[in-house]
Write a protein that holds these residues in place. Structure first.
Motif, mmCIF file in Angstrom:
data_model
loop_
_atom_site.group_PDB
_atom_site.id
_atom_site.type_symbol
_atom_site.label_atom_id
_atom_site.label_comp_id
_atom_site.label_asym_id
_atom_site.label_seq_id
_atom_site.Cartn_x
_atom_site.Cartn_y
_atom_site.Cartn_z
ATOM 1 N N VAL A 191 0.856 -1.180 0.000
ATOM 2 C CA VAL A 191 0.000 0.000 0.000
ATOM 3 C C VAL A 191 0.893 1.232 0.000
ATOM 4 N N THR A 192 0.599 2.185 -0.863
ATOM 5 C CA THR A 192 1.269 3.474 -0.831
ATOM 6 C C THR A 192 0.187 4.535 -0.889
ATOM 7 N N THR A 193 0.250 5.496 0.029
ATOM 8 C CA THR A 193 -0.757 6.546 0.052
ATOM 9 C C THR A 193 -0.106 7.879 -0.271
ATOM 10 N N GLY A 194 -0.924 8.894 -0.511
ATOM 11 C CA GLY A 194 -0.428 10.222 -0.852
ATOM 12 C C GLY A 194 -0.014 11.012 0.370
ATOM 13 N N ASN A 195 0.426 12.248 0.141
ATOM 14 C CA ASN A 195 0.875 13.114 1.226
ATOM 15 C C ASN A 195 -0.195 13.284 2.287
ATOM 16 N N ASP A 196 0.211 13.115 3.530
ATOM 17 C CA ASP A 196 -0.628 13.298 4.710
ATOM 18 C C ASP A 196 -1.847 12.382 4.758
ATOM 19 N N ALA A 197 -1.851 11.350 3.937
ATOM 20 C CA ALA A 197 -2.932 10.364 4.009
ATOM 21 C C ALA A 197 -2.560 9.311 5.048
ATOM 22 N N PRO A 198 -3.516 8.894 5.865
ATOM 23 C CA PRO A 198 -3.217 7.847 6.856
ATOM 24 C C PRO A 198 -2.759 6.555 6.197
ATOM 25 N N LEU A 199 -1.955 5.820 6.912
ATOM 26 C CA LEU A 199 -1.529 4.483 6.508
ATOM 27 C C LEU A 199 -2.085 3.531 7.546
ATOM 28 N N ALA A 200 -2.932 2.614 7.119
ATOM 29 C CA ALA A 200 -3.586 1.718 8.072
ATOM 30 C C ALA A 200 -3.464 0.273 7.605
ATOM 31 N N PHE A 201 -3.109 -0.595 8.560
ATOM 32 C CA PHE A 201 -3.102 -2.039 8.350
ATOM 33 C C PHE A 201 -4.089 -2.625 9.336
ATOM 34 N N GLY B 7 5.931 15.735 6.525
ATOM 35 C CA GLY B 7 7.355 15.739 6.230
ATOM 36 C C GLY B 7 8.109 14.491 6.640
ATOM 37 N N PHE B 8 7.434 13.552 7.269
ATOM 38 C CA PHE B 8 8.069 12.301 7.683
ATOM 39 C C PHE B 8 7.617 11.159 6.783
ATOM 40 N N GLU B 9 8.570 10.394 6.275
ATOM 41 C CA GLU B 9 8.206 9.194 5.540
ATOM 42 C C GLU B 9 7.930 8.094 6.554
ATOM 43 N N VAL B 10 6.750 7.540 6.495
ATOM 44 C CA VAL B 10 6.334 6.488 7.417
ATOM 45 C C VAL B 10 6.182 5.201 6.626
ATOM 46 N N CYS B 11 6.843 4.164 7.093
ATOM 47 C CA CYS B 11 6.755 2.860 6.443
ATOM 48 C C CYS B 11 6.222 1.856 7.458
ATOM 49 N N TYR C 90 -1.740 14.515 12.858
ATOM 50 C CA TYR C 90 -2.549 15.194 13.866
ATOM 51 C C TYR C 90 -2.134 16.660 13.827
ATOM 52 N N GLY C 91 -2.841 17.432 13.033
ATOM 53 C CA GLY C 91 -2.502 18.831 12.830
ATOM 54 C C GLY C 91 -1.340 18.976 11.869
ATOM 55 N N PRO C 92 -0.827 20.209 11.733
ATOM 56 C CA PRO C 92 0.228 20.461 10.750
ATOM 57 C C PRO C 92 1.597 19.910 11.131
ATOM 58 N N ASP C 93 1.797 19.581 12.411
ATOM 59 C CA ASP C 93 3.108 19.108 12.852
ATOM 60 C C ASP C 93 3.080 17.764 13.559
ATOM 61 N N GLY C 94 1.900 17.235 13.845
ATOM 62 C CA GLY C 94 1.795 16.025 14.636
ATOM 63 C C GLY C 94 1.693 14.764 13.803
ATOM 64 N N LEU C 95 2.118 13.671 14.399
ATOM 65 C CA LEU C 95 2.057 12.355 13.777
ATOM 66 C C LEU C 95 1.710 11.348 14.860
ATOM 67 N N VAL C 96 0.654 10.602 14.650
ATOM 68 C CA VAL C 96 0.247 9.568 15.600
ATOM 69 C C VAL C 96 0.564 8.214 14.980
ATOM 70 N N LEU C 97 1.298 7.402 15.725
ATOM 71 C CA LEU C 97 1.597 6.026 15.335
ATOM 72 C C LEU C 97 0.971 5.115 16.376
ATOM 73 N N ALA C 98 0.205 4.132 15.932
ATOM 74 C CA ALA C 98 -0.446 3.215 16.865
ATOM 75 C C ALA C 98 -0.343 1.795 16.325
ATOM 76 N N VAL C 99 -0.081 0.859 17.237
ATOM 77 C CA VAL C 99 -0.005 -0.560 16.894
ATOM 78 C C VAL C 99 -0.870 -1.318 17.885
ATOM 79 N N ALA C 100 -1.660 -2.247 17.392
ATOM 80 C CA ALA C 100 -2.483 -3.090 18.264
ATOM 81 C C ALA C 100 -2.164 -4.545 17.947
ATOM 82 N N ASP C 101 -1.749 -5.280 18.968
ATOM 83 C CA ASP C 101 -1.406 -6.686 18.838
ATOM 84 C C ASP C 101 -2.671 -7.508 19.029
ATOM 85 N N GLY C 102 -2.878 -8.473 18.158
ATOM 86 C CA GLY C 102 -4.095 -9.272 18.191
ATOM 87 C C GLY C 102 -4.119 -10.380 19.226
ATOM 88 N N ALA C 103 -3.186 -10.476 20.124
ATOM 89 C CA ALA C 103 -3.194 -11.408 21.253
ATOM 90 C C ALA C 103 -3.010 -12.867 20.850
#
Length: 114
Positions: free
Chosen positions: A3-13, A28-32, A54-67
């Motif tokens: 999956v590759t998304t455009g600028n500032d588009a969320p990346l979700a798995f 401004g951050f490349e997230v892989c 999250y806003g013009p400068d924020g980035l939220v990264l979240a991971v959820a483990d399926g147990a």
């Protein structure tokens, strides 16, 4: 699946495939991201991941483990991160500080899972 998304588009798995990889550019951050079922496991990939602005400068990264194959592990991890994806934009629109928005997203995800 890749999956590759455009600028500032969320990346979700959301753990729907045995193998996922993708990238996006957020504030401004490349997230892989990469997710794969363990090579010796018979169960589905239950892990989920999310990267979103999250806003013009924020980035939220979240991971959820399926147990690890417990009943509804994939559903629980997906539900939690879907709560993030839905509640964070609303919190940003209300000028909620990022830390408060993340805690609220966790609480909302837990509410939905229970």
């Amino acid at each position: 699946m890749s999956v590759t998304t455009g600028n500032d588009a969320p990346l979700a798995f959301y753990g729907e495939h045995e193998f996922l990889q993708g990238s996006t550019l957020i504030n401004g951050f490349e997230v892989c991201g990469f997710s794969a079922r363990g090579p010796h496991k018979e169960t589905d990939n239950e892990d989920s991941g999310l990267a979103m602005p999250y806003g013009p400068d924020g980035l939220v990264l979240a991971v959820a483990d399926g147990a690890g194959g417990l009943p509804a592990g994939r559903k629980a991890s997906n539900t939690l991160l879907q709560a993030f994806a839905e509640t964070l934009p609303e919190a940003l629109a209300d000028d909620t500080p990022m830390r408060v928005a993340i805690i609220s997203a966790i609480e909302e995800g837990n509410r939905r899972i229970q």
